[in-house]
Design a protein around this motif. Structure first.
Motif, PDB file in Angstrom:
ATOM      1  N   VAL A   1       0.840  -1.207   0.000  1.00 33.39           N
ATOM      2  CA  VAL A   1       0.000   0.000   0.000  1.00 33.39           C
ATOM      3  C   VAL A   1       0.872   1.253   0.000  1.00 33.39           C
ATOM      4  N   MET A   2       1.916   1.247   0.808  1.00 32.31           N
ATOM      5  CA  MET A   2       2.817   2.394   0.837  1.00 32.31           C
ATOM      6  C   MET A   2       3.505   2.595  -0.510  1.00 32.31           C
TER       7      MET A   2
ATOM      8  N   LEU B   1       2.344   1.763  -3.412  1.00 31.59           N
ATOM      9  CA  LEU B   1       1.347   2.299  -4.337  1.00 31.59           C
ATOM     10  C   LEU B   1       1.162   3.802  -4.141  1.00 31.59           C
ATOM     11  N   ILE B   2       1.125   4.236  -2.897  1.00 34.24           N
ATOM     12  CA  ILE B   2       0.974   5.671  -2.618  1.00 34.24           C
ATOM     13  C   ILE B   2       2.171   6.451  -3.149  1.00 34.24           C
ATOM     14  N   LEU B   3       3.379   5.926  -2.912  1.00 35.72           N
ATOM     15  CA  LEU B   3       4.569   6.599  -3.412  1.00 35.72           C
ATOM     16  C   LEU B   3       4.584   6.638  -4.930  1.00 35.72           C
TER      17      LEU B   3
ATOM     18  N   ILE C   1       1.978   6.653  -6.948  1.00 33.45           N
ATOM     19  CA  ILE C   1       0.992   7.638  -7.417  1.00 33.45           C
ATOM     20  C   ILE C   1       1.566   9.056  -7.302  1.00 33.45           C
ATOM     21  N   LYS C   2       2.289   9.319  -6.224  1.00 36.43           N
ATOM     22  CA  LYS C   2       2.873  10.651  -6.043  1.00 36.43           C
ATOM     23  C   LYS C   2       4.013  10.912  -7.024  1.00 36.43           C
TER      24      LYS C   2
ATOM     25  N   TRP D   1       4.160   9.552 -10.313  1.00 40.27           N
ATOM     26  CA  TRP D   1       3.635   8.827 -11.471  1.00 40.27           C
ATOM     27  C   TRP D   1       4.452   9.098 -12.736  1.00 40.27           C
TER      28      TRP D   1
ATOM     29  N   THR E   1      -4.004  -0.829   9.726  1.00 41.29           N
ATOM     30  CA  THR E   1      -3.789   0.625   9.712  1.00 41.29           C
ATOM     31  C   THR E   1      -3.255   1.106  11.047  1.00 41.29           C
TER      32      THR E   1
END
Length: 528
Positions: free
Chosen positions: A196-197, A199-201, A203-204, A206, A442
């Motif tokens: 998940v982390m 994926l977030i990185l 997206i930021k 991209w 979480t």
């Protein structure tokens, strides 16, 4: 006559001064992969910058550049943005950075280049580095770290509240009371933290090519793991070349087993003792976290910290024993105990003492787990907040993977011995378990991050705030009235957390003042 070898300078900037965007005043303008102007005989590791000396990458390797433009990440996630607050004792204070590479050129102030221009020697450039205050950078880094900690604390409290409410509903209302199975599933869900982390990185970032992004991410994880193993911000060549994998595997196994035993004690004791004893004794882990922090983390014994922790424990005791009906309380490993029959109606004569001993050992172990994680699995003080966040979630995923791959064995033993028959939850219980598991993942990710950014003691006392928060949710959602004991105990816990936060802030400020005094003394000594 030979000439000294100096770092290259831009053609139009003979006196280069670091700009405000530079991550560190000691950062060289050379990248590890940048070819040396002197050919293959001299590498970038030849220069005296302590930052480059940390990893000494080969010029032909695919290691990412030290320059900020190559990172592709946010500034706070850049490789050593947080090192601007590094301790002055780590800096080269023996004058080695001013020694020319050619021994015959000592004292030479400049040299003539082939084109006839004169460049200042390194001793002249050194004065420009002092234009930036390391104390101001340290204050900025510390402020950013605690802003992140406050955000993660808010998410941590909300996630724990959701986990507690759903766990109570599953175990007591829906009847799916499988203690170890729930522990296995909840801890195994931590394996989702790193994906998940990532994926977030992604997206930021991209627009960054995947190979460059992935190479950078692996580099950050590897170098941070090496910092964790050596407990040093500035790696030697030997540390940089050593693989951190064996150390991380051993550390993951030890920390996970400690956590599993501590969490398992909750499930064992929940049917042996009263809910009040369970809540009160288990939450004394905050006190034991401080006890273990003194010898392991070298924390100073401070009367204000001891007082804050004791006040927090008193608040828990008021909530636990202030009413005839025990308060709802969730376990950090996914279990829960809810308002039920009064303690006097329990058949506790023979088993209550055994249950209290078990939960007491669990409380000690959970406090030890929090300190152990900070001691062996967190990067050293001075690491940037971005690195701390990334590595905390990565280590949480390692705990989850170890749980899934190894700790399924007790499930088989418990099933065939008849102690706990394994069965999948169905219908509403399955959906509620999914919510509870995600909430626990979480909570765990944010809690590990909170410990990494602050301290085990502050994080442990902060987790006690959930007792009061759960009571408020029950009042707002289910209409259960707030008892006087819940209100008084909750306010006492809040006061203890505020006192501990203020004590921690004072301690940080005192350490900063001492570092600044050392820097001033060293500066005066060097200028003589």
């Amino acid at each position: 006559m030979t000439t000294p070898i100096l770092p290259p300078q831009g053609p139009s900037e003979p006196n280069y001064t670091p700009s405000s965007g530079d991550a560190s005043p000691h950062r060289s303008t050379l990248s590890p992969g940048h070819p040396s102007p002197l050919g293959s005989k001299v590498s970038t590791a030849s220069f005296s910058s302590p930052f480059l000396r940390r990893s000494s990458p080969d010029a032909n390797s695919h290691a990412p550049s030290w320059t900020k433009s190559d990172s592709g990440l946010d500034p706070e996630l850049d490789d050593d943005e947080g090192m601007s607050g590094r301790p002055p004792a780590r800096r080269p204070d023996d004058g080695s950075s001013q020694v020319p590479l050619l021994k015959d050129e000592r004292g030479r102030r400049s040299y003539d280049s082939p084109n006839g221009s004169t460049r200042p020697a390194l001793a002249v450039r050194r004065s420009t580095f002092r234009n930036r205050s390391p104390d101001l950078e340290s204050a900025s880094t510390m402020r950013k770290k605690y802003v992140y900690a406050a955000l993660f604390l808010g998410v941590c409290l909300v996630a724990f509240t959701v986990q507690t409410e759903t766990a109570v509903h599953i175990q007591h209302d829906l009847g799916w009371d499988k203690a170890y199975c729930m522990l296995y599933v909840t801890h195994g869900s931590w394996s989702l933290l790193w994906p998940v982390m990532l994926l977030i990185l992604r997206i930021k970032n991209w627009n960054k090519p995947w190979q460059a992004f992935w190479r950078r991410h692996v580099y950050i994880l590897r170098s941070t793991a090496q910092m964790v193993e050596s407990q040093n911000l500035y790696l030697t060549t030997r540390d940089a070349q050593k693989s951190p994998v064996p150390y991380m595997l051993r550390t993951t196994a030890i920390v996970t087993l400690t956590l599993t035993i501590a969490g398992g004690s909750w499930y064992v004791a929940v049917n042996l003792t009263s809910a009040s004893d369970l809540t009160a004794i288990y939450n004394c882990s905050a006190f034991f976290a401080y006890v273990f922090s003194i010898p392991l983390l070298k924390e100073k014994f401070r009367a204000d910290k001891v007082f804050s922790v004791i006040v927090a424990v008193v608040g828990v005791l008021i909530v636990a024993y202030g009413d005839s009906s025990p308060s709802k309380k969730g376990g950090t490993s996914g279990g829960a105990v809810s308002r039920g029959t009064p303690d006097s109606e329990k058949s506790e004569t023979d088993y209550r003492l055994i249950g209290n001993i078990i939960i007491g050992l669990g409380s000690v172990l959970y406090g030890f787990y929090e300190v152990l994680y900070k001691w062996v699995a967190c990067p050293p003080e001075g690491t940037s907040a971005g690195r701390g966040i990334i590595f905390a979630n990565t280590f949480g995923s390692l705990i989850g993977c170890f749980t899934l791959l190894v700790l399924w064995i007790p499930l088989v033993v418990l099933h065939y011995t008849g102690i706990e028959t394994f069965e999948f939850p169905r219908g509403r219980a399955a959906w509620m378990l999914l919510i509870s598991v995600l909430a626990n993942a979480t909570f765990s990710g944010t809690f590990l991050t909170l410990i990494s950014l602050t301290s085990p003691v502050l994080s442990s006392v902060a987790a006690l705030l959930t007792i009061f928060l759960v009571a408020i949710v029950d009042w707002l959602v289910k209409g259960e009235p707030l008892s006087s004991a819940a209100i008084v105990g909750g306010l006492v816990i809040i006061a203890a957390f505020l006192l501990l936060s203020w004590s921690t802030y004072r301690e940080v400020q005192e350490e900063r003042r001492k570092r600044l005094e050392i820097q001033v003394v060293e500066s005066d000594t060097e200028d003589q």
